[in-house]
Write an enzyme that holds these catalytic residues in place. Structure first.
Site, short mmCIF file in Angstrom:
data_model
loop_
_atom_site.label_atom_id
_atom_site.label_comp_id
_atom_site.label_asym_id
_atom_site.label_seq_id
_atom_site.Cartn_x
_atom_site.Cartn_y
_atom_site.Cartn_z
N THR A 138 0.88 -1.18 0.00
CA THR A 138 0.00 0.00 0.00
C THR A 138 0.91 1.22 0.00
O THR A 138 1.67 1.45 0.94
CB THR A 138 -0.91 0.02 1.24
OG1 THR A 138 -1.63 -1.22 1.29
CG2 THR A 138 -1.89 1.17 1.16
N LYS A 172 -7.22 1.44 -3.14
CA LYS A 172 -6.84 0.98 -1.80
C LYS A 172 -7.06 2.09 -0.76
O LYS A 172 -7.42 1.83 0.39
CB LYS A 172 -5.37 0.52 -1.83
CG LYS A 172 -4.79 0.14 -0.48
CD LYS A 172 -5.33 -1.16 0.09
CE LYS A 172 -4.81 -1.36 1.51
NZ LYS A 172 -5.12 -2.64 2.08
#
Ligand code: NAP
Length: 300
Positions: free
Chosen positions: A108, A183
Site C-alpha cells: 500500500t 486501496k
C-alpha cells in the site's frame, strides 16, 4: 504467457503467505527480503535466495513487491544499483514468449509513486502494475484477497493465473496509480469501521454486557463487517499481535489525507482515526495490530 518465473520481494506477514501460495501452486520463485530470516520458511519450501532485488529480478518474468512504506518501494524497485528495474533494460525486456517482463507492486503506497514506477518501467520497455490488496493476514493465507490493480491492462490480463492463486476478487481499476487510489478508498472505509468496532466493544463492556454474546448478535446484522468478524474476536482474546500493523495503517491514513487535501477534500473521520492511531504509535504500539485501538487512551 508460459508459466512465469517469479521473483518475490518482501516476505513479511503478507508477502510470506502470498509467495508461499505460489510455491505451493508450483511456481518457481526467487525471494529477497531485508531480513533473510523472515524468508527462511519460503527457502525451506523450495524458493531460491537473492542478495538484492536486482539479483532476484535478473531471470524473472514477473516480480512482485510487498514491502512496508513508499520509501521501501522506491528502494526495491527504483534504486539505480540494486532495484528491480536496474536488472532490466530494453534488450532484455521480453520474457521469452514475446511478452514483456512485469513488475507488480502490491505494497500500500502513494499513487504518485506508482505513476513514477510505470514511467520508469516504460523507459525500459517493461510493464508495471500497482496492485495493493485487502483481506488481511487471513486473506493472504487463504488466497481470498481483494486485489485492486492499476497500470497496464495487458500486464494485468497476462497475470490471470497468478491472481487466481492469491485472490478471489481481482479487479482492474484504470491507469497507473488507480490501484493505490482504490486501496485508499478501502482504508477510508476501514478507518471509520475500526472506530466503530472498538468503541462498540468498549461500550458493551462498560454497561455490563457479555461482549462475546453481543458479537454473536451484531456481527450478522446490518453492522457486520470484516473487521468485526475477524478483529473483534482477537480483542476479546486479548490478542493484539499484527495482523495489520498500526504503523502501516497510519502510513495509509496519511497518504489518504494528503491525496484528499490535493483534491480539495476534507475527511474529518479519517483525520480523527489518524490522530488516535498516531497517539497509540507514540505510546509504543506501532507494531501492534490495528485492533489495539480498543486500548485508546493508552493511559486509561
Ligand atoms: P511486514 O510484516 O512488516 O512485512 C514487510 C516486509 O517487507 C518485511 O519482511 C520487511 O523486511 C520487508 N521490507 C521492508 N522494506 C524493505 C526493503 N527496503 N528491502 C527489502 N525488504 C523490505 O508488513 P505486512 O503486514 O506484510 O505489510 C506489507 C505491506 O502490505 C504494507 O504496505 C501494508 O500496509 C500492506 N498491507 C498489509 C496488510 C495486512 O493485513 N498485514 C493488508 C493489506 C495491505 P524486515 O523483515 O527486515 O522488516
Amino acid at each position: 504467457m508460459k508459466r512465469p518465473e517469479i521473483a518475490w520481494i518482501g516476505t513479511g506477514i503478507m508477502g510470506r503467505a502470498m509467495c508461499g501460495r505460489l510455491i505451493e501452486a508450483g511456481y518457481s520463485c526467487t525471494v529477497y527480503n531485508r531480513t533473510r530470516e523472515k524468508a527462511l520458511p519460503l527457502l525451506d519450501a523450495g524458493a531460491r535466495w537473492a542478495e538484492t532485488p536486482a539479483e532476484a529480478a535478473e531471470n524473472a518474468d514477473a516480480v512482485f513487491t510487498i514491502v512496508g512504506f513508499p520509501a521501501d518501494v522506491e528502494a526495491v524497485i527504483l534504486d539505480p544499483e540494486t532495484g528491480v528495474l536496474a536488472a532490466w533494460d530494453p534488450e532484455r525486456a521480453e520474457n521469452g514468449d514475446g511478452k514483456k517482463k512485469i513488475v507488480v507492486d502490491m505494497t500500500t503506497s502513494r499513487p504518485s509513486l506508482a505513476v513514477r514506477i510505470a514511467q520508469e518501467a516504460e523507459k525500459r520497455g517493461v510493464w508495471a502494475l500497482d496492485a495493493p490488496v485487502s483481506g488481511g493476514d487471513v486473506g493472504a493465507k487463504n488466497g481470498t484477497l481483494s486485489i485492486m490493480a492499476g497500470g497496464c491492462r495487458e500486464a494485468f490480463d497476462a497475470l490471470e493465473p497468478i491472481w487466481k492463486v492469491l485472490g478471489t476478487n481481482v479487479r482492474f481499476q484504470g491507469p497507473a496509480g488507480m490501484g493505490q487510489h482504490t486501496k485508499m478508498v478501502n482504508q477510508i472505509l476501514i478507518a471509520g469501521n475500526m472506530l466503530g468496532v472498538c468503541e462498540a466493544l468498549r461500550y458493551a463492556k462498560s454497561v455490563g454486557l457479555d461482549p462475546a454474546e453481543v458479537l454473536g448478535s451484531v456481527s450478522t446484522g446490518a453492522a457486520g463487517s470484516w473487521s468485526l468478524s475477524n478483529l473483534a474476536p482477537r480483542i476479546l482474546r486479548d490478542d493484539f499481535a499484527p495482523g495489520f500493523k498500526i504503523t502501516h495503517f497510519v502510513k495509509d491514513l496519511r497518504i489518504a489525507l494528503d491525496e484528499a487535501h490535493s483534491a480539495g477534500l476534507e475527511l474529518p473521520g479519517v483525520e480523527l482515526a489518524e490522530r488516535l492511531y498516531a497517539e497509540l504509535m507514540d505510546a509504543g504500539l506501532a507494531d501492534s495490530g490495528t485492533q489495539a485501538l480498543v486500548k485508546w487512551p493508552v493511559c486509561e
